[in-house]
Design a protein around this motif. Structure first.
Motif, PDB file in Angstrom:
ATOM      1  N   SER A 163     -65.712 -39.070   7.838  1.00  0.00           N
ATOM      2  CA  SER A 163     -66.162 -40.450   7.948  1.00  0.00           C
ATOM      3  C   SER A 163     -65.362 -41.086   9.070  1.00  0.00           C
ATOM      4  O   SER A 163     -64.246 -40.665   9.368  1.00  0.00           O
ATOM      5  CB  SER A 163     -65.961 -41.217   6.626  1.00  0.00           C
ATOM      6  OG  SER A 163     -64.587 -41.284   6.283  1.00  0.00           O
ATOM      7  N   GLY A 164     -65.938 -42.092   9.699  1.00  0.00           N
ATOM      8  CA  GLY A 164     -65.261 -42.706  10.840  1.00  0.00           C
ATOM      9  C   GLY A 164     -65.430 -41.856  12.080  1.00  0.00           C
ATOM     10  O   GLY A 164     -66.543 -41.656  12.562  1.00  0.00           O
ATOM     11  N   THR A 165     -64.329 -41.325  12.612  1.00  0.00           N
ATOM     12  CA  THR A 165     -64.382 -40.492  13.812  1.00  0.00           C
ATOM     13  C   THR A 165     -64.215 -39.020  13.448  1.00  0.00           C
ATOM     14  O   THR A 165     -63.681 -38.691  12.398  1.00  0.00           O
ATOM     15  CB  THR A 165     -63.289 -40.899  14.805  1.00  0.00           C
ATOM     16  OG1 THR A 165     -62.013 -40.753  14.173  1.00  0.00           O
ATOM     17  CG2 THR A 165     -63.473 -42.343  15.248  1.00  0.00           C
ATOM     18  N   ASN A 166     -64.658 -38.166  14.338  1.00  0.00           N
ATOM     19  CA  ASN A 166     -64.577 -36.713  14.136  1.00  0.00           C
ATOM     20  C   ASN A 166     -63.923 -36.090  15.367  1.00  0.00           C
ATOM     21  O   ASN A 166     -64.539 -35.325  16.100  1.00  0.00           O
ATOM     22  CB  ASN A 166     -65.971 -36.137  13.886  1.00  0.00           C
ATOM     23  CG  ASN A 166     -65.942 -34.654  13.566  1.00  0.00           C
ATOM     24  OD1 ASN A 166     -64.924 -34.125  13.138  1.00  0.00           O
ATOM     25  ND2 ASN A 166     -67.067 -33.981  13.780  1.00  0.00           N
ATOM     26  N   ALA A 167     -62.674 -36.469  15.601  1.00  0.00           N
ATOM     27  CA  ALA A 167     -61.984 -36.032  16.809  1.00  0.00           C
ATOM     28  C   ALA A 167     -61.708 -34.533  16.782  1.00  0.00           C
ATOM     29  O   ALA A 167     -61.436 -33.945  15.727  1.00  0.00           O
ATOM     30  CB  ALA A 167     -60.674 -36.789  16.970  1.00  0.00           C
ATOM     31  N   VAL A 168     -61.743 -33.933  17.947  1.00  0.00           N
ATOM     32  CA  VAL A 168     -61.377 -32.522  18.094  1.00  0.00           C
ATOM     33  C   VAL A 168     -59.878 -32.366  17.862  1.00  0.00           C
ATOM     34  O   VAL A 168     -59.084 -33.182  18.347  1.00  0.00           O
ATOM     35  CB  VAL A 168     -61.744 -32.033  19.512  1.00  0.00           C
ATOM     36  CG1 VAL A 168     -61.213 -30.625  19.765  1.00  0.00           C
ATOM     37  CG2 VAL A 168     -63.254 -32.066  19.714  1.00  0.00           C
ATOM     38  N   PRO A 169     -59.453 -31.361  17.094  1.00  0.00           N
ATOM     39  CA  PRO A 169     -58.010 -31.142  16.905  1.00  0.00           C
ATOM     40  C   PRO A 169     -57.287 -30.988  18.236  1.00  0.00           C
ATOM     41  O   PRO A 169     -57.822 -30.406  19.187  1.00  0.00           O
ATOM     42  CB  PRO A 169     -57.961 -29.856  16.080  1.00  0.00           C
ATOM     43  CG  PRO A 169     -59.284 -29.796  15.382  1.00  0.00           C
ATOM     44  CD  PRO A 169     -60.273 -30.390  16.336  1.00  0.00           C
ATOM     45  N   ALA A 170     -56.068 -31.490  18.302  1.00  0.00           N
ATOM     46  CA  ALA A 170     -55.315 -31.495  19.560  1.00  0.00           C
ATOM     47  C   ALA A 170     -54.664 -30.152  19.856  1.00  0.00           C
ATOM     48  O   ALA A 170     -54.506 -29.780  21.023  1.00  0.00           O
ATOM     49  CB  ALA A 170     -54.247 -32.585  19.517  1.00  0.00           C
ATOM     50  N   THR A 171     -54.259 -29.425  18.821  1.00  0.00           N
ATOM     51  CA  THR A 171     -53.477 -28.210  19.008  1.00  0.00           C
ATOM     52  C   THR A 171     -53.997 -27.099  18.108  1.00  0.00           C
ATOM     53  O   THR A 171     -54.327 -27.353  16.940  1.00  0.00           O
ATOM     54  CB  THR A 171     -51.985 -28.456  18.701  1.00  0.00           C
ATOM     55  OG1 THR A 171     -51.515 -29.527  19.517  1.00  0.00           O
ATOM     56  CG2 THR A 171     -51.152 -27.211  18.974  1.00  0.00           C
ATOM     57  N   PHE A 172     -54.071 -25.879  18.659  1.00  0.00           N
ATOM     58  CA  PHE A 172     -54.447 -24.705  17.896  1.00  0.00           C
ATOM     59  C   PHE A 172     -53.366 -23.641  18.058  1.00  0.00           C
ATOM     60  O   PHE A 172     -52.760 -23.524  19.130  1.00  0.00           O
ATOM     61  CB  PHE A 172     -55.776 -24.124  18.398  1.00  0.00           C
ATOM     62  CG  PHE A 172     -56.931 -25.076  18.301  1.00  0.00           C
ATOM     63  CD1 PHE A 172     -57.761 -25.066  17.187  1.00  0.00           C
ATOM     64  CD2 PHE A 172     -57.206 -25.979  19.319  1.00  0.00           C
ATOM     65  CE1 PHE A 172     -58.829 -25.936  17.093  1.00  0.00           C
ATOM     66  CE2 PHE A 172     -58.269 -26.857  19.231  1.00  0.00           C
ATOM     67  CZ  PHE A 172     -59.089 -26.831  18.121  1.00  0.00           C
TER      68      PHE A 172
END
Length: 576
Positions: free
Chosen positions: A120-129
């Motif tokens: 819900s809200g935003t679905n940002a891409v993870p910053a670090t893998f």
């Protein structure tokens, strides 16, 4: 990668997301040769509350016979089902591990998997893998890479704190505890779990009875670390007049021995931790268990007051000792200080909640310390409070009577440890601590599983039957703290499991006694506390109830096989 390249990739990801497809882009040129692994994360389809993602992992290092990719979400995304990988999630942290049919990942090889999720809200891409603990999409040989740990200008490299020391890191497994656990029938199921190393007397710095000292543990941690990040958990526990309300955990230093505490305990620890040999470790220190809360609840005109706690409040040596430890240890770049903050069944009442936060701030700004020396706080250390009570809330009523009026809750505003820790974190920020502080919760003995674990609320005959029939915590009274009968292992240690919580930890090593059931002569400064005696009928601090303690317990800190077996039997989540 250069800073320009990183910025370009971020811009490309933003453009893609604005077009309806979120994507983590990776460079495709020859610069990849120095990048140990790459992760291409794409949101292929997205709607109001859900999404589908595809992930491709490329291994640019040595061939692997198994693999695991990890990332953390910044929002409330939840994975609901996946394919081509075994995907698990704890809080915001996600792990995708190989299936048996795609376990092999050769040098230069790639593997793809996908999953469905909600948000819900935003679905940002993870910053670090990370791939098997190694950060992907980063060139570790490029000194201009902003996420390169060798970059002296990098705010995340050595010499600077990270926001959560547990994120992306392994945690040290104490070989001494691990050997004791593994020697117990069935103990190998948990003997690889990380636990705290207790420095509970001056002699522990060099090692007691031929056991491992602080340097030995740090050296062993370096071996376990390899090329990964590694957390080492230390309990700093030897204040003057220590634990003024519980004889079982009294210490070696008298109430006025503040100078000895500084020069013979804290200073030698700080000297070892400052050794550049250990600069690559993330060293978590939990500062003086059960000390400062005693000054709030067990002093003055309170029925629970003790002369010993009144003395420590008057001479100020708890505050001075904690402040000195924070200042000395906080000056070391790779040390993360967490102050003990009791538990919800101690500080959750209105009379204790805000005054405790105020006192903690006083200690954290004494003896040269500042709030910047405080990474966060730890709750439930060596205690038994349930992590989450799912069968009732503090807002429930039965026949018009609030749950707060039940004998068990007794007007407390919190019924479990996680709600308390999250609320107390906000109170601490209001009291002047940094808004970035995180909380640790000791889950080593708060699982309360087994056949006695309720499956739903109690009967609504009265508010007491409702609460008592549904509560996971099966102690006779919430004030009982010594070797509790019926307890079980709780959630396994994990990073970032919930908002504001840096980690669930096993700071108290399961199987180590809280105190002896009868008086035992010793040279460790430990007294006999009747709360560890199963025949004791109680005192004001536990409502004059039975102690609920197990029989035949050894001195505090000594191995208690019967307790360890009980903890495994009653573990929740259950052991495999």
């Amino acid at each position: 990668m250069s800073r320009t390249r990183t910025a370009l990739l971020a811009a490309l990801a933003l453009i893609a997301a604005s077009a309806g497809t979120a994507v983590a882009v990776v460079p495709s040129d020859t610069a990849l040769a120095a990048v140990p692994c790459t992760v291409d994360y794409k949101v292929q389809n997205q709607w109001d509350t859900g999404f589908t993602a595809a992930v491709t992992v490329t291994n640019n290092s040595a061939a692997k016979s198994s693999w695991a990719v990890k990332w953390s979400y910044a929002g409330n995304q939840k994975v609901t089902g996946g394919w081509n990988a075994k995907i698990t999630q704890s809080g915001t942290a996600v792990t995708a591990a190989n299936e048996t049919y795609n376990a092999t990942l050769g040098a230069g090889g790639s593997v793809s998997f996908g999953f469905n999720g909600t948000y819900s809200g935003t679905n940002a891409v993870p910053a670090t893998f990370t791939l098997d603990g190694v950060t992907c999409n980063v060139d570790p040989t490029d000194p201009t890479d902003p996420t390169d740990p060798t970059d002296p200008t990098d705010p995340t490299g050595p010499g600077a704190k990270v926001d959560n020391p547990y994120s992306g890191a392994k945690v040290y497994v104490n070989p001494e505890w691990s050997a004791k656990a593994a020697a117990e029938p069935g103990g190998s199921r948990v003997s690889n779990q990380p636990t705290g190393v207790w420095l509970d007397r001056i002699a522990a710095i060099d090692g007691v009875g031929g056991g491992m000292g602080l340097r030995d543990h740090l050296d062993a941690a370096l071996q376990q670390k390899g090329s990964n990040e590694e957390v080492v958990q230390l309990v700093i526990y030897d204040l003057p007049g220590r634990d003024c309300a519980a004889l079982a955990s009294n210490g070696e230093l008298g109430p006025t021995d503040i100078d000895k505490y500084k020069s013979q305990f804290i200073d030698p620890i700080a000297a070892i931790l400052s050794d550049s040999k250990y600069s690559s470790l993330r060293i978590v220190t939990t500062i003086e268990i059960d000390s400062l809360p005693n000054l709030v609840t067990n002093t003055g005109s309170r029925a629970t007051a003790t002369p010993q706690c009144d003395t420590m409040l008057a001479n100020g040596n708890y505050v001075k000792g904690v402040g000195y430890a924070l200042a000395k240890l906080g000056a070391i770049p790779n040390v993360y200080n967490y102050i003990d903050a009791g538990h919800h069944g101690w500080l959750g009442w209105d009379d204790n909640f805000a005054p405790s936060a105020t006192l903690f701030h006083q200690a954290a700004t004494s003896e040269g310390a500042t709030v910047d020396d405080v990474q966060g706080f730890i709750t439930n250390t060596a205690n038994y409070s349930a992590l989450k009570e799912n069968n009732f809330t503090v807002n429930d009523t039965v026949g018009g009577t609030s749950v707060r009026q039940s004998k068990w809750v007794d007007w407390n505003r919190y019924v479990d440890e996680q709600s308390y820790a999250q609320a107390f974190r906000s109170q601490l920020v209001s009291a002047g601590f940094n808004s970035t502080i995180g909380m640790l919760i000791d889950t080593s003995r708060n699982g309360w599983g087994g056949s006695a674990r309720p499956t739903g609320p109690g009967a609504t005959t009265s508010v007491d039957t409702y609460v008592d029939g549904g509560r996971y915590d099966r102690r006779i009274h919430i004030g009982n703290w010594c070797n509790q009968s019926g307890a079980g292992l709780g959630e396994r240690p994990q990073a970032a499991p919930a908002a504001g919580i840096d980690a669930y930890v096993w700071m108290k090593p399961p199987g180590e006694s809280d105190g002896s059931s009868t008086a035992i002569a010793n040279d460790e400064g430990k007294g006999f506390d009747r709360m560890c005696d199963p025949t004791y009928t109680g005192n004001a601090r536990n409502g004059n109830n039975m102690s609920g303690a197990l029989p035949n317990a050894p001195l505090s800190g000594h191995w208690f096989s019967a307790q360890f077996q009980q903890l495994m039997q009653n573990a929740y989540p259950p052991l495999g």
